[in-house]
Structure formats: structure tokens, C-alpha cells
Design an enzyme around this catalytic site. Sequence first.
Site, PDB file in Angstrom:
ATOM      1  N   GLY A  18      10.893  -4.533   1.557  1.00 50.38           N
ATOM      2  CA  GLY A  18      12.034  -3.627   1.632  1.00 50.38           C
ATOM      3  C   GLY A  18      13.155  -3.996   0.693  1.00 50.38           C
ATOM      4  O   GLY A  18      13.748  -5.074   0.817  1.00 50.38           O
TER       5      GLY A  18
ATOM      6  N   GLY B  11       7.097  -2.608  -3.084  1.00 52.65           N
ATOM      7  CA  GLY B  11       6.596  -1.245  -3.059  1.00 52.65           C
ATOM      8  C   GLY B  11       7.215  -0.391  -4.142  1.00 52.65           C
ATOM      9  O   GLY B  11       6.767  -0.389  -5.290  1.00 52.65           O
ATOM     10  N   ARG B  12       8.282   0.333  -3.780  1.00 51.10           N
ATOM     11  CA  ARG B  12       8.824   1.342  -4.693  1.00 51.10           C
ATOM     12  C   ARG B  12       9.279   0.780  -6.031  1.00 51.10           C
ATOM     13  O   ARG B  12       9.198   1.460  -7.056  1.00 51.10           O
ATOM     14  CB  ARG B  12       9.977   2.080  -3.996  1.00 51.10           C
ATOM     15  CG  ARG B  12       9.499   3.015  -2.887  1.00 51.10           C
ATOM     16  CD  ARG B  12      10.662   3.601  -2.101  1.00 51.10           C
ATOM     17  NE  ARG B  12      11.356   2.575  -1.332  1.00 51.10           N
ATOM     18  CZ  ARG B  12      12.541   2.732  -0.760  1.00 51.10           C
ATOM     19  NH1 ARG B  12      13.182   3.886  -0.910  1.00 51.10           N
ATOM     20  NH2 ARG B  12      13.091   1.770  -0.059  1.00 51.10           N
TER      21      ARG B  12
ATOM     22  N   LYS C  94       0.688  -4.409   8.780  1.00 51.37           N
ATOM     23  CA  LYS C  94       1.974  -4.060   8.165  1.00 51.37           C
ATOM     24  C   LYS C  94       2.702  -3.123   9.114  1.00 51.37           C
ATOM     25  O   LYS C  94       2.152  -2.132   9.592  1.00 51.37           O
ATOM     26  CB  LYS C  94       1.788  -3.379   6.808  1.00 51.37           C
ATOM     27  CG  LYS C  94       3.124  -3.085   6.109  1.00 51.37           C
ATOM     28  CD  LYS C  94       2.916  -2.602   4.681  1.00 51.37           C
ATOM     29  CE  LYS C  94       4.245  -2.584   3.937  1.00 51.37           C
ATOM     30  NZ  LYS C  94       5.134  -1.502   4.351  1.00 51.37           N
TER      31      LYS C  94
ATOM     32  N   PRO D 132       0.837  -1.195   0.000  1.00 54.07           N
ATOM     33  CA  PRO D 132       0.000   0.000   0.000  1.00 54.07           C
ATOM     34  C   PRO D 132       0.872   1.246   0.000  1.00 54.07           C
ATOM     35  O   PRO D 132       1.716   1.420   0.877  1.00 54.07           O
ATOM     36  CB  PRO D 132      -0.796  -0.126   1.311  1.00 54.07           C
ATOM     37  CG  PRO D 132       0.027  -1.015   2.177  1.00 54.07           C
ATOM     38  CD  PRO D 132       0.816  -1.908   1.283  1.00 54.07           C
ATOM     39  N   MET D 133       0.694   2.096  -1.005  1.00 61.00           N
ATOM     40  CA  MET D 133       1.493   3.324  -1.118  1.00 61.00           C
ATOM     41  C   MET D 133       0.576   4.497  -1.419  1.00 61.00           C
ATOM     42  O   MET D 133      -0.208   4.455  -2.371  1.00 61.00           O
ATOM     43  CB  MET D 133       2.553   3.175  -2.213  1.00 61.00           C
ATOM     44  CG  MET D 133       3.627   2.151  -1.909  1.00 61.00           C
ATOM     45  SD  MET D 133       4.802   1.947  -3.278  1.00 61.00           S
ATOM     46  CE  MET D 133       3.835   0.900  -4.394  1.00 61.00           C
TER      47      MET D 133
ATOM     48  N   GLN E  54      -6.529  -0.984   3.632  1.00 63.92           N
ATOM     49  CA  GLN E  54      -5.645  -0.646   4.745  1.00 63.92           C
ATOM     50  C   GLN E  54      -6.069   0.658   5.411  1.00 63.92           C
ATOM     51  O   GLN E  54      -6.345   1.653   4.737  1.00 63.92           O
ATOM     52  CB  GLN E  54      -4.188  -0.515   4.286  1.00 63.92           C
ATOM     53  CG  GLN E  54      -3.237  -0.393   5.476  1.00 63.92           C
ATOM     54  CD  GLN E  54      -1.817  -0.060   5.088  1.00 63.92           C
ATOM     55  OE1 GLN E  54      -1.520   1.054   4.677  1.00 63.92           O
ATOM     56  NE2 GLN E  54      -0.912  -1.019   5.248  1.00 63.92           N
TER      57      GLN E  54
ATOM     58  N   HIS F 154       8.359  -4.436   7.080  1.00 58.23           N
ATOM     59  CA  HIS F 154       9.374  -3.675   6.350  1.00 58.23           C
ATOM     60  C   HIS F 154      10.658  -3.706   7.180  1.00 58.23           C
ATOM     61  O   HIS F 154      10.636  -3.369   8.364  1.00 58.23           O
ATOM     62  CB  HIS F 154       8.897  -2.232   6.150  1.00 58.23           C
ATOM     63  CG  HIS F 154       9.842  -1.404   5.333  1.00 58.23           C
ATOM     64  ND1 HIS F 154       9.549  -1.007   4.047  1.00 58.23           N
ATOM     65  CD2 HIS F 154      11.069  -0.915   5.601  1.00 58.23           C
ATOM     66  CE1 HIS F 154      10.578  -0.302   3.570  1.00 58.23           C
ATOM     67  NE2 HIS F 154      11.504  -0.225   4.497  1.00 58.23           N
TER      68      HIS F 154
ATOM     69  N   CYS G 187       3.814   3.349   8.530  1.00 57.64           N
ATOM     70  CA  CYS G 187       4.096   4.571   7.767  1.00 57.64           C
ATOM     71  C   CYS G 187       4.983   5.505   8.586  1.00 57.64           C
ATOM     72  O   CYS G 187       4.630   5.881   9.710  1.00 57.64           O
ATOM     73  CB  CYS G 187       2.802   5.273   7.391  1.00 57.64           C
ATOM     74  SG  CYS G 187       3.093   6.842   6.526  1.00 57.64           S
TER      75      CYS G 187
END
Length: 329
Positions: free
Chosen positions: A205, A228-229, A141, A18-19, A72, A171, A102
Amino acid sequence: MVKIADIELGEFPLLLAPMEDVSDPPFRALCKAQGCDMMYTEFISVEGLIRDADKSVAKLDIYDYERPIGIQIFGANLDSMVQAADIVTEANPEVLDINFGCPVKKVVCKGAGAGILQDIPKMVELTKAIVDRTALPVTVKTRLGWDDNSKYIEEVAERLQDVGIKALSIHGRTRKQMYKGEADWSLIGKIKDNPRIKIPIFGNGDIDSPEKAAAYRERYGVDGIMIGRAAIGYPWIFREIKHYFATGQLLPPPTVEERVAAAREHLKRSIDWKGETLGILEMRRHYTNYFRGLPHIKQYRKTLVSEFDPAVLHATLDEIHEVYGEVSA
């Protein structure tokens, strides 16, 4: 077979993290098409949900082709979290996920997200309240801890499992690290080695290549990987990892034709879902990766990240396709 409660995710699922302003329905559609096994919405403020704020409520939008999907939420107030759980349950995702990871200041300063890593008993209390409130499987998370002196994730994993969560995504950084330095998966591996832990553990990560995904799967024994990224502007990461797992071979990178087609579809979906101005703005962070590695792409990228006219944007994508042909990065 990895399962969250009764939800089957395959032998080694790949999850989209989730971003904020990234994991929206337009982008999720592209990731699903490239083999992502489970996705999550952008994180949603429980305070926004219970106040019926338009931006928060819009993030509840999920579609059948995305399933299985998790919604989320984040927050720090118990009553608000429980009320939000009712709203999420009504939206009917497969999973309700709680964001305890976060690191962004505006979230942390309210004691939400990774801010709650400074108060583990409260983290457990909030989680238990949500588990008790909803019939949905609840997942979490989080991060290793607040800083290097408070990496309590091994204890946290046991305590969250004990109050009923069905999976845990970790993460491999502390909140203090933000996204700097290298993610440390060693504690994630220790949790997987703990005989008390029965729920799936997903590592997150720094996974940015098929080779790294395979190495971390082998080294740390996780049940799946959350990406994610590395997926931003590059939904092909999911198919590339799966192909490498199956064959030991690297897929060639997507062709220019595939890149342009994906960017065009993403842009169209983004405008359809968010409206022209916001849809164009929030699409911009993806362009760099869509066309990374193409020589002299800077002039086109400059137009893509500054122009507001959809016709000009589509014409620019046409030109990229025409100029670069079937070249791949």
C-alpha cells in the site's frame, strides 16, 4: 534470509502484487528483469477454473524464468475452492495464494475477496481446507478489515497462521476505503511485533519510491514489501528500491531509450500472449507511466491508447525515441 516454507526470497524481498489485467506474463517478464523477487498471477476465479473457462485457465500460464511465482485464487464456496486448489497444484507454482483483499464490488458481493472480511470464521475455514488439500505452501493476501469498526487483522493473522499459512501480505486499507486515503501500516507493524507470529509478513500500500520503501522497512519491520500500482508501466521501481537499499543513492530515472524499449517489448509480449486486439487493449494502461514526465507527450500517448494497428504503435514508439532522444523524465 526470508523464506516462504523452503522458498528462499533474499534478505528483504520485493514482491509484485497480483493485479487484474496487469500482472500477466508479459508484464511479469519486465518486472522480473528489473529485480522483482517474487510475483503472483492475476487473481483467478475458482468458479472459472473448475468450469474450465478459457480466461481463467489462461491465467495459470507460468514460465520457468518467472520462478518463484504464486498463483492466486479467489472464491467463497468451500467445495469450489478445494477443487481449484487441485487444479493450481497441478500447474506447479511455488505458492498457492488466496485473495481475501480485492475490494471490487462484483467480487465482494459474492462473498469473495474482501467480502469475506465480514465473516472471519469462514475465512479461516476456507483457508484451512486449502492448506489441508494441497502440498503447496499456502499464503494469503488481505486487508486490515471491512471498515474502521472491524479491523480484525491482528486476530486474523494469528488464526491464519494457526491453520497453516506460510506468509501473509497485508494491504494497509479497509475494504470500505478501496484505494482512497493513505494506507495505514501501523497495524501491520503491530503484527510484526507480535511474538506469536513466525511467518513472513509483507506490507502493501502506497509504496511508490525508494525513500518510502526504506522508511517503511525501518519503521514497521516488515519482512518484505509488495508493490502494486507503482509498478504499472514502471517496472524500474524494483531496481530503484534495491539500489537505494544497497547504496543509499537514488538511481537516475530510465532513459527514453529504456522506456521505449520496455514499452515495445511489453507490447510485443502482450500481443503474442493475448492476441492482437486484447493484447493492444490491455497494454494501454501502462503507457502513461512509461512516458510520464516527458514534455508534450500527450499527442503521442493519445495515439498509443487509441490505435489498434501494431505497425502504427511501433512507429509511434520510434517517433518518441527519435524526438526525445536521450532525454530522461
